[in-house]
Motif scaffolding. Structure first.
Motif, PDB file in Angstrom:
ATOM      1  N   THR A  48       0.825  -1.211   0.000  1.00 33.72           N
ATOM      2  CA  THR A  48       0.000   0.000   0.000  1.00 33.72           C
ATOM      3  C   THR A  48       0.863   1.267   0.000  1.00 33.72           C
ATOM      4  N   SER A  49       0.231   2.380  -0.371  1.00 38.54           N
ATOM      5  CA  SER A  49       0.936   3.667  -0.408  1.00 38.54           C
ATOM      6  C   SER A  49      -0.064   4.808  -0.477  1.00 38.54           C
ATOM      7  N   THR A  50       0.298   5.939   0.105  1.00 40.60           N
ATOM      8  CA  THR A  50      -0.437   7.189  -0.124  1.00 40.60           C
ATOM      9  C   THR A  50       0.466   8.151  -0.899  1.00 40.60           C
ATOM     10  N   ARG A  51       1.573   8.574  -0.262  1.00 40.77           N
ATOM     11  CA  ARG A  51       2.442   9.605  -0.823  1.00 40.77           C
ATOM     12  C   ARG A  51       3.161   9.167  -2.102  1.00 40.77           C
ATOM     13  N   THR A  52       3.650   7.957  -2.117  1.00 40.69           N
ATOM     14  CA  THR A  52       4.454   7.541  -3.273  1.00 40.69           C
ATOM     15  C   THR A  52       3.585   7.484  -4.516  1.00 40.69           C
ATOM     16  N   ARG A  53       2.407   6.904  -4.376  1.00 47.48           N
ATOM     17  CA  ARG A  53       1.515   6.849  -5.533  1.00 47.48           C
ATOM     18  C   ARG A  53       1.123   8.243  -5.996  1.00 47.48           C
ATOM     19  N   PHE A  98       8.597   0.906  -8.756  1.00 43.97           N
ATOM     20  CA  PHE A  98       8.186  -0.375  -8.217  1.00 43.97           C
ATOM     21  C   PHE A  98       8.279  -0.352  -6.699  1.00 43.97           C
ATOM     22  N   ARG A  99       7.147  -0.440  -6.029  1.00 47.50           N
ATOM     23  CA  ARG A  99       7.131  -0.633  -4.567  1.00 47.50           C
ATOM     24  C   ARG A  99       7.012  -2.133  -4.331  1.00 47.50           C
ATOM     25  N   ALA A 100       8.113  -2.713  -3.897  1.00 45.26           N
ATOM     26  CA  ALA A 100       8.187  -4.171  -3.819  1.00 45.26           C
ATOM     27  C   ALA A 100       8.311  -4.668  -2.393  1.00 45.26           C
TER      28      ALA A 100
HETATM   29  N1   CP Z   1       6.666   7.817   2.907  1.00 42.40           N
HETATM   30  C1   CP Z   1       6.021   7.026   2.041  1.00 42.40           C
HETATM   31  O1   CP Z   1       6.644   6.335   1.225  1.00 42.40           O
HETATM   32  O2   CP Z   1       4.657   7.113   2.102  1.00 42.40           O
HETATM   33  P1   CP Z   1       3.650   6.079   1.437  1.00 42.40           P
HETATM   34  O3   CP Z   1       3.910   4.741   2.076  1.00 42.40           O
HETATM   35  O4   CP Z   1       2.285   6.612   1.758  1.00 42.40           O
HETATM   36  O5   CP Z   1       3.905   6.024  -0.028  1.00 42.40           O
END
Ligand code: CP
Length: 321
Positions: A48-53, A98-100
């Protein structure tokens, strides 16, 4: 082909060039509005992600390009060989972020050398975060030359790995006050490279770590799975009730890590001018207090926004290379 992975292969000049590019783009958004016309960023997420996406997607929009979000759980990645699938995926874009779950998969994608690959946070590294954090510190200090000391509190992990390496490469003293290392994040080669600069200082003395620091950073050491869904997060961002099966581990972590919490008291006492930083999401009352997030020195939300400015610079820099 250049990728953005561990930053171990990046020189001091590379890092400065990317940060300067981000400053230039941030100051002149119109000049860069079409530079990535007809270019596609593929954003593959296994977590999951908020900022990176948001920062990558908004960044591509603002550069005139397009970003495609691909969730490994709702695509065919779970049904087939990773290397085959990622080869097919990379035929559709110009850059892959890629967020792995495991860096080994990011490395597999990069080693194919089809398009530039960006590690958008694996268990070992978070290069975009560190470069964005450097941008935030440079902005708030009025120049790289004014950043002398940076502090990391809590647990050593993927975020501290790349922050440590960036500071070490740039000649900034980094003080790490952490009772533990997140084992899956360990990269002995990176540790050696950073340690050899003489800029990495390990201590469990909060005063030594915080005294006259320019910036204090932290990241989570609490696991949100310990809390019941109905409980939290509640008002103020604090987590809800601890599930009975996690009570013992919860208490162990509090005892171990709470003395390393980033809060207003230690900032005001040891470094009243220090910028307060957190890569987010914050776990209020654990690694950071509410009074630190809301402190006049907090640059946490600038830090979040800067993720977008640095992503733009990283993408353009990789494509130029
Ligand atoms: N800091 C960071 O990478 O935030 P996310 O996990 O929300 O993308």
């Amino acid at each position: 082909m250049k990728h953005c992975l561990t930053l171990k292969d990046y020189t001091k000049e590379d890092i400065i060039e990317i940060v300067e590019k981000a400053i230039e783009i941030k100051a002149n958004p119109k000049k860069y509005a079409d530079v990535l016309k007809n270019k596609t960023l593929i954003m593959l997420f296994q977590k999951t992600s908020t900022r990176t996406r948001l920062s990558f997607e908004a960044g591509m929009t603002e550069l005139g390009g397009h970003a495609i979000f691909l969730d490994s759980r709702t695509s065919q990645f779970s049904l087939t060989d990773f290397k085959d699938e990622i080869q097919a995926v990379m035929r559709f874009g110009d850059v892959l972020m890629f967020r792995a779950k495991e860096f080994a998969d990011v490395d597999t994608a990069a080693s194919l050398n089809m398009i530039p690959v960006i590690d958008a946070c694996s268990e070992k590294y978070h290069p975009c975060q560190s470069l964005g954090d450097l941008l935030t510190m440079v902005e708030h200090s009025g120049g790289l030359e004014n950043i002398k000391k940076v502090t990391w509190l809590g647990i050593e992990n993927n975020v501290s790995n790349t922050l440590k390496l960036v500071c070490a490469k740039l000649g900034i003293d980094i003080y790490i006050a952490a009772p533990k290392v997140h084992e899956i994040s360990v990269d002995e080669d990176l540790d050696k490279m950073a340690d050899e600069t003489g800029k990495v200082h390990k201590t469990i003395d909060i005063e030594e770590a915080m005294k006259d620091t320019d910036y204090a950073h932290t990241d989570t050491w609490m696991d949100m799975e310990f809390f019941s869904a109905e409980g939290g997060p509640v008002s103020g961002g604090e987590a809800g009730k601890v599930k009975p099966e996690y009570q013992a581990e919860y208490e162990k972590r509090i005892k171990e890590f709470k003395p390393f919490q980033l809060n207003a008291e230690i900032v005001d006492k040891y470094s009243p001018k220090a910028g307060i930083m957190h890569c987010m999401p914050c776990h209020v009352g654990y690694e950071i207090s509410r009074d630190a997030i809301d402190h006049k020195n907090s640059v946490i939300f600038d830090q979040a926004e800067n993720r977008m400015h640095i992503q733009k610079a990283i993408i353009l820099w990789l494509l130029e290379k």
